[in-house]
Design an enzyme around this catalytic site. Sequence first.
Site, PDB file in Angstrom:
ATOM      1  N   HIS A 190     -15.603  55.425 -41.116  1.00 52.14           N
ATOM      2  CA  HIS A 190     -15.488  54.596 -40.000  1.00 52.14           C
ATOM      3  C   HIS A 190     -16.552  53.887 -39.520  1.00 52.14           C
ATOM      4  CE1 HIS A 190     -17.437  57.528 -37.277  1.00 52.14           C
ATOM      5  NE2 HIS A 190     -16.689  58.248 -37.921  1.00 52.14           N
ATOM      6  N   SER A 197     -15.280  59.469 -34.688  1.00 47.83           N
ATOM      7  CA  SER A 197     -14.493  60.342 -35.144  1.00 47.83           C
ATOM      8  C   SER A 197     -13.590  60.182 -35.924  1.00 47.83           C
ATOM      9  CB  SER A 197     -15.049  61.344 -34.047  1.00 47.83           C
ATOM     10  OG  SER A 197     -14.028  62.583 -34.585  1.00 47.83           O
ATOM     11  N   SER A 198     -13.702  61.066 -37.006  1.00 50.46           N
ATOM     12  CA  SER A 198     -12.528  61.347 -38.129  1.00 50.46           C
ATOM     13  C   SER A 198     -11.434  61.677 -36.888  1.00 50.46           C
ATOM     14  CB  SER A 198     -12.655  61.532 -39.236  1.00 50.46           C
ATOM     15  OG  SER A 198     -14.358  60.847 -39.907  1.00 50.46           O
ATOM     16  N   LEU A 255     -21.185  55.289 -32.835  1.00 47.41           N
ATOM     17  CA  LEU A 255     -21.216  54.464 -32.493  1.00 47.41           C
ATOM     18  C   LEU A 255     -19.853  54.720 -31.553  1.00 47.41           C
ATOM     19  CD1 LEU A 255     -22.982  52.969 -34.492  1.00 47.41           C
ATOM     20  CD2 LEU A 255     -20.950  51.937 -35.679  1.00 47.41           C
ATOM     21  N   GLN A 274     -16.658  74.838 -44.718  1.00 44.62           N
ATOM     22  CA  GLN A 274     -17.399  74.601 -43.219  1.00 44.62           C
ATOM     23  C   GLN A 274     -16.420  74.915 -41.855  1.00 44.62           C
ATOM     24  OE1 GLN A 274     -19.828  71.375 -44.052  1.00 44.62           O
ATOM     25  NE2 GLN A 274     -17.948  70.236 -42.055  1.00 44.62           N
ATOM     26  N   GLU A 315     -26.148  60.662 -35.203  1.00 44.17           N
ATOM     27  CA  GLU A 315     -26.510  62.028 -33.887  1.00 44.17           C
ATOM     28  C   GLU A 315     -25.333  62.289 -33.093  1.00 44.17           C
ATOM     29  OE1 GLU A 315     -29.026  59.117 -31.464  1.00 44.17           O
ATOM     30  OE2 GLU A 315     -31.064  58.974 -32.633  1.00 44.17           O
ATOM     31  N   LYS A 316     -23.824  61.954 -33.372  1.00 47.51           N
ATOM     32  CA  LYS A 316     -23.067  62.317 -32.789  1.00 47.51           C
ATOM     33  C   LYS A 316     -22.836  63.898 -32.980  1.00 47.51           C
ATOM     34  CE  LYS A 316     -18.651  61.975 -34.255  1.00 47.51           C
ATOM     35  NZ  LYS A 316     -18.282  63.561 -34.112  1.00 47.51           N
ATOM     36  N   HIS A 372     -19.660  56.055 -39.473  1.00 45.66           N
ATOM     37  CA  HIS A 372     -19.800  56.643 -41.391  1.00 45.66           C
ATOM     38  C   HIS A 372     -20.843  55.355 -42.224  1.00 45.66           C
ATOM     39  CE1 HIS A 372     -17.076  58.929 -41.025  1.00 45.66           C
ATOM     40  NE2 HIS A 372     -18.479  59.402 -40.895  1.00 45.66           N
ATOM     41  N   GLN A 391     -25.661  70.244 -35.701  1.00 41.68           N
ATOM     42  CA  GLN A 391     -25.781  69.890 -36.516  1.00 41.68           C
ATOM     43  C   GLN A 391     -27.144  68.990 -37.402  1.00 41.68           C
ATOM     44  OE1 GLN A 391     -22.454  68.726 -40.123  1.00 41.68           O
ATOM     45  NE2 GLN A 391     -23.209  66.893 -39.489  1.00 41.68           N
TER      46      GLN A 391
END
Length: 283
Positions: A34, A187-188, A178, A61, A150-151, A37, A155
């Site tokens: 999106h 987010s995906s 964003l 993961q 940063e979302k 990215h 991580q």
Amino acid sequence: MITIHRVKDLRAAIRQQRTQGKRIGLVPTMGNLHAGHVSLVKQAKELCDYVVTSIFVNPLQFGANEDLDKYPRTLDADKEKLVAAGNHLLFTPEVSQLYPEGLERHTKVITPALSELHCGASRPGHFTGVTTVVSMLFNMVQPDVAIFGEKDFQQLAVIRKMTRDLYLPIVIESGSTLRETDGLAMSSRNGYLSAEQRQTAPLLYKLLQESAEQIENGDKDFAAISAEANNKLTQAGFVPDYFNIVNSDTLSPAVASDSDITILAAAYLGTTRLIDNISVHLG
């Protein structure tokens, strides 16, 4: 843009760029790209001469009951976005290429303590999967710079610690979150939300903003702020995972004397797990 699937071909392509003195940037992703990215790719282009983006849905993961099989895979659309952004090389390996002996027999990279908090407590082993695959990508590409959003605040912190602890000569840069026009972090996984859930989802960020404002106004009763936010999330139909107010550097619970504070939140809407955060700088 060239697309490469095998590690030896990736290394050969990178070697060619290195001989020309080019600075290499890496943007690791799991695809279904999106605008967030794409912004990381554009940031990498500003910092580096040659940008490598990886797309790999990393099974290591994902937990046993998580969404590995239904995680959206949109490679053709992803390629179009990367070409438009000016990405130079796309690396899309198969699982068998990265884990030839299977997940159980593969060497793991672990960042203790930090990876066991927050999302790590809710998703045991998740960050071991992240640090393992990221360290593999770091060794394959050997970038000068790697960029993460940063979302995924925890991580980012975990990867920075891993890079520091292993003395990897890589600069870790972060890209700002964003958001959609209503504030929902891109987010995906937003694609999993029903129309009704999508209307509810922006409340998570709204409550982060309200809580941050309380702290900025001098409220240091962090437990009460968290409890109030969790109650509001529950009333709106979320199932809260955590709403934690932490020291921005250590991710440990914030104390009244902290000047840099981050609020980390995760909550379910139906089966979709949303995460978000907001940082507060005091004094």
